[in-house]
Write a protein that holds these residues in place. Structure first.
Motif, short mmCIF file in Angstrom:
data_model
loop_
_atom_site.label_atom_id
_atom_site.label_comp_id
_atom_site.label_asym_id
_atom_site.label_seq_id
_atom_site.Cartn_x
_atom_site.Cartn_y
_atom_site.Cartn_z
N LEU A 1 -3.29 -7.20 26.35
CA LEU A 1 -4.46 -6.49 25.73
C LEU A 1 -5.62 -6.16 24.94
CD1 LEU A 1 -1.26 -4.31 26.45
CD2 LEU A 1 -2.66 -4.48 27.73
N VAL A 2 -5.18 -7.52 24.13
CA VAL A 2 -6.18 -7.32 22.84
C VAL A 2 -7.40 -8.85 22.97
CG1 VAL A 2 -6.22 -7.44 20.31
CG2 VAL A 2 -4.97 -5.86 21.23
N ARG A 3 -7.88 -9.42 22.56
CA ARG A 3 -8.61 -10.13 22.48
C ARG A 3 -9.17 -10.22 20.66
NH1 ARG A 3 -13.18 -11.53 20.99
NH2 ARG A 3 -13.91 -9.73 21.55
N ARG A 4 -8.48 -11.71 20.19
CA ARG A 4 -8.17 -11.92 19.00
C ARG A 4 -9.49 -12.74 19.02
NH1 ARG A 4 -5.76 -15.91 15.47
NH2 ARG A 4 -5.55 -14.53 13.30
N GLU A 5 -10.35 -12.75 17.95
CA GLU A 5 -11.53 -13.81 17.50
C GLU A 5 -11.49 -14.02 16.31
OE1 GLU A 5 -16.21 -14.54 18.66
OE2 GLU A 5 -15.33 -12.59 18.84
N VAL A 6 -11.07 -15.29 15.23
CA VAL A 6 -11.42 -15.85 14.08
C VAL A 6 -12.27 -16.16 13.92
CG1 VAL A 6 -10.33 -17.70 13.11
CG2 VAL A 6 -9.07 -16.14 14.96
N PHE A 7 -13.65 -15.82 12.62
CA PHE A 7 -14.66 -16.30 12.93
C PHE A 7 -14.32 -17.10 10.85
CE2 PHE A 7 -15.22 -12.49 14.53
CZ PHE A 7 -16.20 -12.49 15.02
N ASP A 8 -15.07 -18.59 11.20
CA ASP A 8 -14.79 -19.34 10.66
C ASP A 8 -15.22 -19.00 9.31
OD1 ASP A 8 -12.99 -21.41 9.24
OD2 ASP A 8 -13.90 -23.45 10.28
N VAL A 9 -15.95 -18.34 8.72
CA VAL A 9 -17.04 -18.74 7.49
C VAL A 9 -16.06 -18.12 6.47
CG1 VAL A 9 -19.01 -17.82 8.93
CG2 VAL A 9 -16.71 -16.19 7.98
N VAL A 10 -17.52 -17.94 5.23
CA VAL A 10 -15.80 -17.60 3.43
C VAL A 10 -17.10 -16.67 3.33
CG1 VAL A 10 -16.77 -18.85 1.58
CG2 VAL A 10 -16.21 -19.72 3.55
N PRO A 11 -15.51 -15.60 3.38
CA PRO A 11 -14.42 -15.84 3.99
C PRO A 11 -14.19 -15.45 4.75
CG PRO A 11 -14.52 -13.44 3.17
CD PRO A 11 -15.71 -14.25 2.50
N PRO A 12 -13.16 -16.51 5.45
CA PRO A 12 -12.80 -16.13 7.42
C PRO A 12 -11.79 -14.45 7.80
CG PRO A 12 -10.88 -17.36 6.27
CD PRO A 12 -12.55 -17.08 5.16
N HIS A 13 -12.54 -14.28 8.37
CA HIS A 13 -11.35 -12.91 9.00
C HIS A 13 -11.97 -13.22 10.25
CE1 HIS A 13 -16.03 -12.35 10.15
NE2 HIS A 13 -15.83 -11.78 10.81
N VAL A 14 -10.87 -12.05 11.04
CA VAL A 14 -10.56 -11.92 12.45
C VAL A 14 -10.95 -10.70 12.71
CG1 VAL A 14 -8.18 -11.70 14.31
CG2 VAL A 14 -8.59 -13.47 11.68
N GLU A 15 -11.20 -10.46 14.18
CA GLU A 15 -12.06 -8.97 15.09
C GLU A 15 -10.86 -9.23 16.01
OE1 GLU A 15 -16.50 -8.80 13.15
OE2 GLU A 15 -15.61 -9.57 15.49
N TYR A 16 -10.20 -7.91 16.40
CA TYR A 16 -9.66 -7.27 17.25
C TYR A 16 -10.66 -6.44 18.02
CZ TYR A 16 -5.90 -9.11 14.92
OH TYR A 16 -5.32 -9.86 14.29
N ALA A 17 -9.87 -6.18 19.21
CA ALA A 17 -11.02 -5.89 20.61
C ALA A 17 -10.49 -6.26 21.78
CB ALA A 17 -12.54 -6.15 20.82
N LEU A 18 -10.61 -4.71 22.58
CA LEU A 18 -9.65 -4.49 23.67
C LEU A 18 -10.34 -5.48 24.74
CD1 LEU A 18 -9.11 -1.02 24.13
CD2 LEU A 18 -7.70 -2.22 23.15
#
Length: 113
Positions: free
Chosen positions: A65-82
């Motif tokens: 149902l949800v896609r998780r995308e990890v961004f390997d930047v400084v600072p790292p972050h994660v985004e969620y989308a349907l």
């Protein structure tokens, strides 16, 4: 996480298994407005704990149902989308929301008048 497809008596039961949990429908609603970071979701859903939000997001990701995308930047972050599956489930829930507005919220508003 959902049971195997043959374990359900009807389609409604299968769909309800995917949204089982106090916050999953609210998470679907929050993500229907676009891609969100964890902190933004937490702010949109007052009362949810970080532990429960993380748990529900993991389950919803496992259920497709949800896609998780990890961004390997400084600072790292994660985004969620349907995902498309999450979007279609949200569309299926729209009539239920309309029913709630008419039959539950309407009664509350009438009682307050």
């Amino acid at each position: 996480m959902a049971r195997r497809p043959g374990a359900f008596e009807c389609g409604t039961e299968a769909a309800m298994e995917l949204i089982d949990g106090k916050w999953k429908v609210s998470i679907l609603w929050a993500l229907s407005e676009g891609v969100r970071r964890f902190g933004a979701l937490r702010r949109m859903l007052p009362g949810i704990t970080e532990k429960v939000l993380a748990s529900h997001l993991r389950e919803m990701e496992a259920d497709g149902l949800v896609r998780r995308e990890v961004f390997d930047v400084v600072p790292p972050h994660v985004e969620y989308a349907l995902t498309p599956r999450g979007l279609s489930l949200n569309e299926a829930l729209e009539p239920l929301g309309v029913w709630g507005e008419r039959h539950v919220l309407g009664q509350v508003e009438d009682a307050l008048r």
